[in-house]
Every structure is written in structure tokens, then in C-alpha cells.
Design a protein around this motif. Structure first.
Motif, PDB file in Angstrom:
ATOM      1  N   TYR A  37       0.950  -0.983  -0.008  1.00 48.24           N
ATOM      2  CA  TYR A  37       0.204  -0.311   0.000  1.00 48.24           C
ATOM      3  C   TYR A  37       0.779   1.124  -0.041  1.00 48.24           C
ATOM      4  CZ  TYR A  37      -4.082  -2.874   1.026  1.00 48.24           C
ATOM      5  OH  TYR A  37      -5.100  -3.567   1.266  1.00 48.24           O
ATOM      6  N   ARG A  38       0.548   2.386  -0.430  1.00 42.75           N
ATOM      7  CA  ARG A  38       1.090   3.801  -0.275  1.00 42.75           C
ATOM      8  C   ARG A  38       0.206   4.818   0.250  1.00 42.75           C
ATOM      9  NH1 ARG A  38       2.264   4.854  -6.684  1.00 42.75           N
ATOM     10  NH2 ARG A  38       0.174   5.330  -7.290  1.00 42.75           N
ATOM     11  N   GLN A  39       0.952   5.713   0.837  1.00 42.06           N
ATOM     12  CA  GLN A  39       0.159   6.971   1.470  1.00 42.06           C
ATOM     13  C   GLN A  39       0.892   8.064   0.966  1.00 42.06           C
ATOM     14  OE1 GLN A  39      -1.085   6.619   5.495  1.00 42.06           O
ATOM     15  NE2 GLN A  39      -2.786   8.083   5.121  1.00 42.06           N
ATOM     16  N   ALA A  40       0.421   8.860   0.204  1.00 43.85           N
ATOM     17  CA  ALA A  40       0.957  10.267  -0.105  1.00 43.85           C
ATOM     18  C   ALA A  40       0.635  11.324   0.866  1.00 43.85           C
ATOM     19  CB  ALA A  40       0.715  10.625  -1.361  1.00 43.85           C
ATOM     20  N   PRO A  41       1.344  12.414   1.030  1.00 46.93           N
ATOM     21  CA  PRO A  41       0.750  13.407   2.205  1.00 46.93           C
ATOM     22  C   PRO A  41      -0.504  13.986   1.487  1.00 46.93           C
ATOM     23  CG  PRO A  41       3.010  13.627   1.581  1.00 46.93           C
ATOM     24  CD  PRO A  41       2.728  12.616   0.487  1.00 46.93           C
ATOM     25  N   GLY A  42      -1.283  14.006   2.723  1.00 47.29           N
ATOM     26  CA  GLY A  42      -2.733  14.605   2.481  1.00 47.29           C
ATOM     27  C   GLY A  42      -3.941  13.704   1.905  1.00 47.29           C
ATOM     28  N   LYS A  43      -3.408  12.322   1.527  1.00 42.56           N
ATOM     29  CA  LYS A  43      -4.321  11.576   0.792  1.00 42.56           C
ATOM     30  C   LYS A  43      -4.227  10.206   1.796  1.00 42.56           C
ATOM     31  CE  LYS A  43      -3.052  12.677  -3.822  1.00 42.56           C
ATOM     32  NZ  LYS A  43      -2.645  12.355  -5.302  1.00 42.56           N
ATOM     33  N   SER A  84       9.847   2.754 -14.363  1.00 39.26           N
ATOM     34  CA  SER A  84       9.119   4.212 -14.886  1.00 39.26           C
ATOM     35  C   SER A  84       8.640   4.743 -13.783  1.00 39.26           C
ATOM     36  CB  SER A  84       8.289   3.587 -16.287  1.00 39.26           C
ATOM     37  OG  SER A  84       8.849   2.801 -17.144  1.00 39.26           O
ATOM     38  N   LEU A  85       9.255   5.246 -12.772  1.00 35.03           N
ATOM     39  CA  LEU A  85       8.585   5.871 -11.732  1.00 35.03           C
ATOM     40  C   LEU A  85       8.194   7.346 -12.163  1.00 35.03           C
ATOM     41  CD1 LEU A  85      10.827   4.316  -8.912  1.00 35.03           C
ATOM     42  CD2 LEU A  85       8.184   4.548  -8.962  1.00 35.03           C
ATOM     43  N   LYS A  86       7.102   7.747 -11.666  1.00 32.88           N
ATOM     44  CA  LYS A  86       6.791   9.079 -11.899  1.00 32.88           C
ATOM     45  C   LYS A  86       6.636   9.984 -10.425  1.00 32.88           C
ATOM     46  CE  LYS A  86       3.505   7.222 -15.201  1.00 32.88           C
ATOM     47  NZ  LYS A  86       1.971   6.991 -15.789  1.00 32.88           N
ATOM     48  N   PRO A  87       6.663  11.018 -10.708  1.00 29.32           N
ATOM     49  CA  PRO A  87       6.469  12.090  -9.290  1.00 29.32           C
ATOM     50  C   PRO A  87       5.355  11.743  -8.539  1.00 29.32           C
ATOM     51  CG  PRO A  87       7.405  13.398 -10.973  1.00 29.32           C
ATOM     52  CD  PRO A  87       6.911  12.125 -11.987  1.00 29.32           C
ATOM     53  N   GLU A  88       4.306  11.295  -9.037  1.00 31.53           N
ATOM     54  CA  GLU A  88       2.983  11.019  -8.312  1.00 31.53           C
ATOM     55  C   GLU A  88       3.160   9.621  -7.864  1.00 31.53           C
ATOM     56  OE1 GLU A  88       3.321  11.949 -11.790  1.00 31.53           O
ATOM     57  OE2 GLU A  88       1.979  10.995 -12.989  1.00 31.53           O
ATOM     58  N   ASP A  89       4.310   9.203  -7.875  1.00 26.71           N
ATOM     59  CA  ASP A  89       4.362   7.634  -7.280  1.00 26.71           C
ATOM     60  C   ASP A  89       5.056   8.153  -5.776  1.00 26.71           C
ATOM     61  OD1 ASP A  89       5.430   5.976 -10.269  1.00 26.71           O
ATOM     62  OD2 ASP A  89       3.486   5.985  -8.904  1.00 26.71           O
ATOM     63  N   THR A  90       5.369   9.308  -5.383  1.00 22.04           N
ATOM     64  CA  THR A  90       6.134   9.609  -4.357  1.00 22.04           C
ATOM     65  C   THR A  90       5.032   9.515  -3.230  1.00 22.04           C
ATOM     66  OG1 THR A  90       7.407  11.170  -5.336  1.00 22.04           O
ATOM     67  CG2 THR A  90       7.006  11.459  -2.945  1.00 22.04           C
ATOM     68  N   ALA A  91       5.514   8.410  -2.013  1.00 20.15           N
ATOM     69  CA  ALA A  91       4.724   8.124  -0.900  1.00 20.15           C
ATOM     70  C   ALA A  91       5.311   7.176  -0.033  1.00 20.15           C
ATOM     71  CB  ALA A  91       3.505   7.241  -1.590  1.00 20.15           C
ATOM     72  N   VAL A  92       4.886   7.254   1.108  1.00 16.61           N
ATOM     73  CA  VAL A  92       5.307   6.174   2.125  1.00 16.61           C
ATOM     74  C   VAL A  92       4.565   4.799   1.525  1.00 16.61           C
ATOM     75  CG1 VAL A  92       5.678   5.381   4.533  1.00 16.61           C
ATOM     76  CG2 VAL A  92       5.568   7.680   4.031  1.00 16.61           C
TER      77      VAL A  92
END
Length: 121
Positions: A37-43, A84-92
Motif C-alpha cells: 500500500y502507499r500513502q502520499a501526504p494529505g491522501k 518508469s517511476l513518476k513524481p506521483e508515485d512519491t509516497a510512504v
């Protein structure tokens, strides 16, 4: 009674790759399911991918074709190859597993502590 330890996170440029690992240890009788799972800031936390003990996989639409989940049942370890990582993949990124424990032979859900993945543009 069960610990999940993640590794492999870090900082990478867009288009790059990372491989996450999660090793389970402790009072394990069997692991029926493992996932990331992943969790981005504020999401909210969201499912990235999961895999059953038989090898059936499931992916979020946003990562299909770029991420691959796999597991080594003998090592109680799950991997997430991220290409093919994207900036939107940034998360814990958090490892998750449904484990039948040896103490009670009942199933419980366990979480890892999380590992940071940061993709720069």
C-alpha cells in the motif's frame, strides 16, 4: 508476534527504478496474502499491488505495466519492482500481510513500518 520489515526505498529521478522488499518473521504458520500500500501526504492509504500464496496478483490501475509484485514463500518475503517511476508515485510504501500465527492458528493482518519513496521530476 509477527514483524514485517521493509527496505529498498529512497530518492530516484522520474523514469528510474526501485525495488522494495518486505520480510516477515515471527510466529508464522502461513501467509495467505501479501501486499503493498502507499500513502502520499494529505491522501488516504491506497492499495498498490497484492499477491496470494498461489501467486495470483492484483494491481492498481495507476501502476499496471510499470510495477511488478512477487514473493518468495520460502523466505516469507514480498517484493515490489517499480519501473518508469513518476513524481506521483512519491509516497510512504507499506507492506501488509495476512498471517496465520502459530500461537492461535488464527489469521491477523500485520503492517510494516513503511519506507519512503520519493520521485523527483
Amino acid at each position: 508476534q509477527v514483524q514485517l520489515v521493509e527496505s529498498g526505498g529512497g530518492l530516484v529521478q522520474a523514469g528510474g527504478s526501485l525495488r522494495l522488499s518486505c520480510a516477515a518473521s515471527g510466529s508464522i504458520f502461513s501467509i495467505n496474502y501479501m501486499g503493498w500500500y502507499r500513502q502520499a501526504p494529505g491522501k488516504q492509504r491506497e492499495l498498490v499491488a497484492d499477491i496470494t500464496s498461489g501467486g495470483s496478483t492484483n494491481y492498481a490501475d495507476s501502476v499496471k505495466g510499470r510495477f511488478t509484485i512477487s514473493r518468495d514463500n520460502a523466505k516469507n518475503t514480498v517484493y515490489l519492482q517499480m519501473n518508469s517511476l513518476k513524481p506521483e508515485d512519491t509516497a510512504v510504501y507499506y507492506c501488509n500481510a495476512w498471517v496465520v500465527v502459530t500461537t492461535t492458528f488464527k489469521g491477523y493482518r500485520f503492517w510494516g513500518q513503511g519506507t519512503q519513496v520519493t520521485v523527483s521530476s
